[in-house]
Motif scaffolding. Structure first.
Motif, short mmCIF file in Angstrom:
data_model
loop_
_atom_site.label_atom_id
_atom_site.label_comp_id
_atom_site.label_asym_id
_atom_site.label_seq_id
_atom_site.Cartn_x
_atom_site.Cartn_y
_atom_site.Cartn_z
N ALA A 1 26.62 -0.66 27.70
CA ALA A 1 25.60 0.25 27.15
C ALA A 1 25.89 0.64 25.71
N GLU A 2 27.17 0.93 25.38
CA GLU A 2 27.49 1.38 24.02
C GLU A 2 27.40 0.25 22.99
N ALA A 3 27.30 -1.01 23.45
CA ALA A 3 27.24 -2.13 22.52
C ALA A 3 25.83 -2.71 22.41
N SER B 1 19.78 -13.86 15.77
CA SER B 1 20.37 -12.79 16.57
C SER B 1 20.81 -13.34 17.91
N LEU B 2 21.80 -12.71 18.49
CA LEU B 2 22.33 -13.10 19.79
C LEU B 2 21.86 -12.12 20.85
N THR B 3 20.57 -11.94 20.95
CA THR B 3 20.03 -10.98 21.91
C THR B 3 18.89 -11.62 22.70
N GLY B 4 18.69 -11.12 23.91
CA GLY B 4 17.52 -11.48 24.68
C GLY B 4 17.58 -12.76 25.50
N THR C 1 34.23 -12.08 22.18
CA THR C 1 32.90 -12.02 21.56
C THR C 1 32.92 -11.39 20.17
N GLN C 2 33.93 -10.62 19.84
CA GLN C 2 33.96 -9.92 18.55
C GLN C 2 33.77 -10.84 17.34
N PRO C 3 34.39 -12.02 17.28
CA PRO C 3 34.18 -12.88 16.10
C PRO C 3 32.72 -13.29 15.90
N CYS C 4 31.95 -13.32 16.97
CA CYS C 4 30.53 -13.70 16.87
C CYS C 4 29.78 -12.74 15.94
N PHE C 5 30.16 -11.47 16.01
CA PHE C 5 29.44 -10.44 15.28
C PHE C 5 29.69 -10.49 13.78
N ALA C 6 30.70 -11.22 13.36
CA ALA C 6 30.95 -11.35 11.91
C ALA C 6 29.78 -12.05 11.22
N CYS C 7 29.21 -13.03 11.88
CA CYS C 7 28.07 -13.76 11.32
C CYS C 7 26.74 -13.29 11.88
N HIS C 8 26.72 -12.99 13.17
CA HIS C 8 25.45 -12.68 13.85
C HIS C 8 25.10 -11.21 13.81
N ALA D 1 26.12 -6.81 13.76
CA ALA D 1 26.67 -5.83 14.70
C ALA D 1 26.01 -5.98 16.06
N ASN D 2 26.82 -6.12 17.08
CA ASN D 2 26.35 -6.29 18.45
C ASN D 2 25.38 -7.46 18.61
#
Length: 112
Positions: free
Chosen positions: A106-108, A56-59, A36-43, A45-46
């Motif tokens: 939780a930390e992410a 955003s990649l949330t919800g 999943t880490q490469p996703c955060f480069a564009c989308h 932090a977390n």
């Protein structure tokens, strides 16, 4: 004087290494988190984007994330870049990514 500096440097190095080792124990690295880490480069932090055009990649649910990633991979959902990125992952990898995004540790989790 040189001996004191050497001793001080050695002690400081040992303490630093020990604190880094202890910090690493608190981080749980999984295959899903690595994929999943490469996703955060564009989308962002977390997965929290700073705005359009990148969402955003949330919800979302795990099923929704997986459905979207498969749609990118198969070309059913048009994209400029995500379709090419998704093709680089196996369906199993995409399932792991979907699960991680839907249930981040939780930390992410993004701050509200």
């Amino acid at each position: 004087m040189k001996l004191i500096a050497t001793v001080f440097t050695t002690v400081a190095s040992v303490l630093l290494c020990q604190s880094l080792a202890n910090a690493a124990d608190d981080v749980k690295i999984t295959r899903a988190s690595l994929l999943t880490q490469p996703c955060f480069a564009c989308h962002g932090a977390n997965g929290t984007s700073v705005g359009l055009p990148i969402l955003s990649l949330t919800g979302q649910t795990e099923d929704k994330y997986y459905e979207t990633l498969i749609a990118f991979k198969t070309g059913k959902r048009p994209a400029t870049l995500m379709n090419r990125i998704a093709k680089g992952y196996s369906d199993e990898d995409l399932k792991l990514i979907a699960g991680y995004l839907a249930n981040p540790p939780a930390e992410a989790k993004p701050a509200n």
